[in-house]
Write a protein that holds these residues in place. Structure first.
Motif, PDB file in Angstrom:
ATOM      1  N   GLY A 160       2.267  -4.351   7.424  1.00  0.00           N
ATOM      2  CA  GLY A 160       1.250  -5.221   6.970  1.00  0.00           C
ATOM      3  C   GLY A 160       0.494  -4.164   6.160  1.00  0.00           C
ATOM      4  O   GLY A 160      -0.223  -4.185   4.302  1.00  0.00           O
ATOM      5  N   ARG A 161       0.441  -3.176   6.062  1.00  0.00           N
ATOM      6  CA  ARG A 161      -0.235  -1.796   5.862  1.00  0.00           C
ATOM      7  C   ARG A 161       0.833  -1.746   4.958  1.00  0.00           C
ATOM      8  O   ARG A 161       0.310  -0.743   3.182  1.00  0.00           O
ATOM      9  CB  ARG A 161      -0.243  -0.567   6.590  1.00  0.00           C
ATOM     10  N   ARG A 162       1.730  -1.640   4.581  1.00  0.00           N
ATOM     11  CA  ARG A 162       3.218  -1.080   3.741  1.00  0.00           C
ATOM     12  C   ARG A 162       2.241  -2.268   2.523  1.00  0.00           C
ATOM     13  O   ARG A 162       2.172  -1.632   1.101  1.00  0.00           O
ATOM     14  CB  ARG A 162       4.185  -1.427   3.704  1.00  0.00           C
ATOM     15  N   ILE A 163       2.301  -3.340   2.645  1.00  0.00           N
ATOM     16  CA  ILE A 163       2.098  -4.099   1.804  1.00  0.00           C
ATOM     17  C   ILE A 163       0.720  -3.577   0.435  1.00  0.00           C
ATOM     18  O   ILE A 163       0.615  -3.839  -0.143  1.00  0.00           O
ATOM     19  CB  ILE A 163       2.318  -5.605   2.060  1.00  0.00           C
ATOM     20  N   GLU A 164      -0.103  -3.957   1.921  1.00  0.00           N
ATOM     21  CA  GLU A 164      -1.346  -3.534   0.875  1.00  0.00           C
ATOM     22  C   GLU A 164      -1.651  -2.577   0.083  1.00  0.00           C
ATOM     23  O   GLU A 164      -2.431  -2.252  -0.546  1.00  0.00           O
ATOM     24  CB  GLU A 164      -2.496  -3.194   2.455  1.00  0.00           C
ATOM     25  N   SER A 165      -0.862  -0.956   0.782  1.00  0.00           N
ATOM     26  CA  SER A 165      -0.902  -0.579  -0.057  1.00  0.00           C
ATOM     27  C   SER A 165      -0.859  -0.308  -1.914  1.00  0.00           C
ATOM     28  O   SER A 165      -0.463   0.752  -2.375  1.00  0.00           O
ATOM     29  CB  SER A 165      -0.069   1.249   0.538  1.00  0.00           C
ATOM     30  N   GLN A 166       0.172  -1.431  -1.273  1.00  0.00           N
ATOM     31  CA  GLN A 166       0.966  -1.222  -2.745  1.00  0.00           C
ATOM     32  C   GLN A 166       0.533  -2.098  -3.530  1.00  0.00           C
ATOM     33  O   GLN A 166       1.141  -2.610  -4.881  1.00  0.00           O
ATOM     34  CB  GLN A 166       2.521  -2.247  -2.698  1.00  0.00           C
TER      35      GLN A 166
END
Length: 119
Positions: A96-102
């Motif tokens: 989730g955080r990976r997707i949010e950061s992109q």
């Protein structure tokens, strides 16, 4: 000495290796060196503007030591021989955080477009 025993010459390659070994993924790297040189220049300007107070309180030697350090830092940052990097990292396994950061990479109206795929 301004920072006895300190070493601020930390290459980006070394940092990236360490964060990846610690289980992080690098999402973005931004070179902030030119911005930081302006910050340092403001600090130096402020330092010099307050010379009488600083010398009166701490003496001429500490004033001069920091003036030289700040002036050298401004020059080094402007030349690029010393810089500042801002890294955006995500911890491996945190989808989730990976997707949010992109998210910023996707145009806001992508959902309203019809996607066409080649056959």
């Amino acid at each position: 000495h301004v920072f006895p025993g300190a070493d601020a010459s930390c290459p980006l390659g070394w940092v990236s290796t360490q964060v990846e070994r610690a289980g992080f993924e690098i999402q973005r790297v931004h070179n902030m060196g030119s911005h930081y040189s302006r910050t340092l220049a403001h600090w130096l300007e402020n330092w010099r503007a307050n010379k009488d107070y600083i010398v009166g309180r701490y003496g001429p030697m500490p004033y001069r030591r920091w003036e030289v350090f700040l002036a050298w830092s401004v020059r080094a940052a402007r030349q690029g021989s010393s810089t500042l990097f801002m890294l955006t990292l995500t911890k491996a396994g945190q989808e989730g955080r990976r997707i949010e950061s992109q998210k910023h990479l996707v145009p806001k109206d992508v959902g309203s477009r019809e996607l066409i795929f080649a056959d």
